[in-house]
Design a protein around this motif. Structure first.
Motif, PDB file in Angstrom:
ATOM      1  N   CYS A 208       0.829  -1.209   0.000  1.00 18.10           N
ATOM      2  CA  CYS A 208       0.000   0.000   0.000  1.00 18.10           C
ATOM      3  C   CYS A 208       0.866   1.263   0.000  1.00 18.10           C
ATOM      4  CB  CYS A 208      -0.887   0.057   1.247  1.00 18.10           C
ATOM      5  SG  CYS A 208      -1.659  -1.494   1.692  1.00 18.10           S
ATOM      6  N   CYS A 211       1.722   4.062  -2.742  1.00 19.08           N
ATOM      7  CA  CYS A 211       0.752   5.145  -2.971  1.00 19.08           C
ATOM      8  C   CYS A 211       0.404   5.912  -1.696  1.00 19.08           C
ATOM      9  CB  CYS A 211      -0.531   4.586  -3.575  1.00 19.08           C
ATOM     10  SG  CYS A 211      -0.316   3.976  -5.255  1.00 19.08           S
ATOM     11  N   HIS A 212       0.261   5.200  -0.588  1.00 22.29           N
ATOM     12  CA  HIS A 212      -0.234   5.855   0.632  1.00 22.29           C
ATOM     13  C   HIS A 212       0.880   6.166   1.637  1.00 22.29           C
ATOM     14  CE1 HIS A 212      -4.528   5.301  -0.244  1.00 22.29           C
ATOM     15  NE2 HIS A 212      -4.274   4.059  -0.604  1.00 22.29           N
TER      16      HIS A 212
HETATM   17  C1  HEC Z   1      -1.790   2.478  -7.018  1.00 23.33           C
HETATM   18  C2  HEC Z   1      -1.928   3.297  -5.828  1.00 23.33           C
HETATM   19  C3  HEC Z   1      -2.607   2.687  -4.619  1.00 23.33           C
HETATM   20  C4  HEC Z   1      -2.234   1.575  -3.917  1.00 23.33           C
HETATM   21  C5  HEC Z   1      -1.066   0.655  -4.181  1.00 23.33           C
HETATM   22  C6  HEC Z   1      -3.183   1.452  -2.827  1.00 23.33           C
HETATM   23  N1  HEC Z   1      -4.104   2.474  -2.885  1.00 23.33           N
HETATM   24 FE1  HEC Z   1      -5.579   2.802  -1.557  1.00 23.33          FE
HETATM   25  N2  HEC Z   1      -6.335   4.236  -2.778  1.00 23.33           N
HETATM   26  C7  HEC Z   1      -5.739   4.696  -3.931  1.00 23.33           C
HETATM   27  C8  HEC Z   1      -6.646   5.606  -4.605  1.00 23.33           C
HETATM   28  C9  HEC Z   1      -6.384   6.306  -5.905  1.00 23.33           C
HETATM   29  C10 HEC Z   1      -7.813   5.657  -3.822  1.00 23.33           C
HETATM   30  C11 HEC Z   1      -9.099   6.403  -4.115  1.00 23.33           C
HETATM   31  C12 HEC Z   1      -9.996   5.363  -4.807  1.00 23.33           C
HETATM   32  C13 HEC Z   1     -11.341   5.865  -5.204  1.00 23.33           C
HETATM   33  O1  HEC Z   1     -11.405   6.638  -6.170  1.00 23.33           O
HETATM   34  O2  HEC Z   1     -12.326   5.475  -4.577  1.00 23.33           O
HETATM   35  C14 HEC Z   1      -7.568   4.798  -2.670  1.00 23.33           C
HETATM   36  C15 HEC Z   1      -8.480   4.607  -1.648  1.00 23.33           C
HETATM   37  C16 HEC Z   1      -8.249   3.842  -0.540  1.00 23.33           C
HETATM   38  C17 HEC Z   1      -9.161   3.714   0.578  1.00 23.33           C
HETATM   39  C18 HEC Z   1     -10.560   4.344   0.711  1.00 23.33           C
HETATM   40  C19 HEC Z   1     -10.547   5.677   1.343  1.00 23.33           C
HETATM   41  C20 HEC Z   1     -10.108   6.754   0.386  1.00 23.33           C
HETATM   42  O3  HEC Z   1      -8.934   7.166   0.524  1.00 23.33           O
HETATM   43  O4  HEC Z   1     -10.878   7.193  -0.488  1.00 23.33           O
HETATM   44  C21 HEC Z   1      -8.577   2.863   1.467  1.00 23.33           C
HETATM   45  C22 HEC Z   1      -9.131   2.422   2.820  1.00 23.33           C
HETATM   46  C23 HEC Z   1      -7.332   2.440   0.885  1.00 23.33           C
HETATM   47  N3  HEC Z   1      -7.147   3.061  -0.320  1.00 23.33           N
HETATM   48  C24 HEC Z   1      -6.479   1.538   1.470  1.00 23.33           C
HETATM   49  C25 HEC Z   1      -5.423   0.946   0.791  1.00 23.33           C
HETATM   50  C26 HEC Z   1      -4.718  -0.218   1.292  1.00 23.33           C
HETATM   51  C27 HEC Z   1      -4.999  -0.912   2.611  1.00 23.33           C
HETATM   52  C28 HEC Z   1      -3.800  -0.543   0.327  1.00 23.33           C
HETATM   53  C29 HEC Z   1      -2.846  -1.710   0.326  1.00 23.33           C
HETATM   54  C30 HEC Z   1      -3.448  -3.029   0.501  1.00 23.33           C
HETATM   55  C31 HEC Z   1      -3.935   0.428  -0.750  1.00 23.33           C
HETATM   56  N4  HEC Z   1      -4.929   1.306  -0.425  1.00 23.33           N
HETATM   57  C32 HEC Z   1      -3.150   0.449  -1.882  1.00 23.33           C
HETATM   58  C33 HEC Z   1      -4.496   4.345  -4.373  1.00 23.33           C
HETATM   59  C34 HEC Z   1      -3.794   3.227  -3.966  1.00 23.33           C
END
Ligand code: HEC
Length: 245
Positions: A208, A211-212
């Motif tokens: 994760c 990105c985060h």
């Molecule tokens: C490629 C980049 C990327 C990765 C890797 C990624 N995310 Fe995200 N994540 C995003 C994006 C972009 C959004 C917004 C999605 C949407 O439009 O609803 C998001 C949304 C979320 C949200 C919902 C709340 C919000 O921010 O709108 C959660 C909870 C979340 N991610 C958790 C995780 C977790 C846990 C992992 C690893 C298992 C992870 N993400 C991996 C890009 C990423």
């Protein structure tokens, strides 16, 4: 069972479902289990998609062979492994119609993404597990009246914004005294109607953080600002609002 007959079953099963559902909200007694199963189905679908990220984002390939049918058959198969419930024999699974409506939503979201998935010449396509989960939640709500979403304290997409209940439970999950991984369930009212609400916490894993993670404020591959999460921190939760009788 062959894939063809599975798809056929799902297509016909789901058509009947949607009508049946509105007439019969979930019976008292087993709602928490039903909510758990719905969460499991979303998690499985996201897992299937995660495994496909490299394939989907391969700029050298056009047809990725990752279809809605593949998604739905994988979800059904893995759901059986984890719960022993076989959605291919829906008449012996309580609430099978509801579960199949969710599997159908997962199938449709992958089918609708085919043009971008199969587009050659671009690598990152933005069809990631969180986007998948949001679209599945929206589609499933239309079919079933059951709300499901991925939410978080520092949400990126306004549609994932926690409501007051969710914000409170997220704060509780974020408290170091909360046992890690323990979900929260409560019977309550939404818009004057009885519902069961369940939230299942999720934590930031190594995959994760690209990105985060850090450095906070830098842009990730999607162009959004990184949150600066550290591994193991609360990332968010899957939230379910299940209407009751
Ligand atoms: C490629 C980049 C990327 C990765 C890797 C990624 N995310 Fe995200 N994540 C995003 C994006 C972009 C959004 C917004 C999605 C949407 O439009 O609803 C998001 C949304 C979320 C949200 C919902 C709340 C919000 O921010 O709108 C959660 C909870 C979340 N991610 C958790 C995780 C977790 C846990 C992992 C690893 C298992 C992870 N993400 C991996 C890009 C990423």
């Amino acid at each position: 069972m062959t894939q063809t007959s599975l798809s056929w079953r799902m297509a016909t099963g789901v058509a009947a479902t949607v009508l049946a559902l509105y007439a019969s909200p979930v019976m008292a007694g087993n709602e928490a289990e039903v909510a758990e199963h719905l969460i499991e189905l979303v998690k499985i679908g996201r897992g299937v998609l995660s495994e496909q990220m490299k394939n989907i984002n391969d700029p050298a390939k056009a047809d990725k062979g990752f279809t809605g049918d593949y998604m739905s058959s994988q979800v059904v198969e893995r759901f059986k492994k984890s719960t022993k419930l076989d959605l291919r024999i829906p008449n012996v699974v309580p609430q099978a119609n509801l579960y199949l409506a969710l599997v159908q939503a997962e199938k449709e979201v992958v089918d609708e993404a085919q043009p971008i998935i199969n587009k050659p010449g671009i690598s990152f396509k933005g069809f990631i597990p969180a986007v998948f989960a949001r679209r599945v939640g929206e589609q499933f709500y239309k079919k079933s009246g059951v709300r499901m979403k991925l939410t978080g304290i520092d949400y990126r997409n306004a549609n994932n914004k926690p409501d007051d209940f969710e914000a409170e439970v997220l704060r509780m999950f974020n408290d170091p005294r909360h046992p890690k991984g323990q979900s929260y369930v409560r019977n309550t009212m939404v818009d004057g109607k009885p519902v069961l609400r369940m939230m299942d916490p999720e934590y930031a894993g190594p995959t994760c953080l690209g990105c985060h993670g850090s450095p906070k404020g830098d842009r990730d591959v999607t162009g959004m600002k990184k949150e600066g999460w550290k591994e193991g921190e609360l990332a968010g939760a899957i939230s379910v609002v299940l209407p009751l009788k």
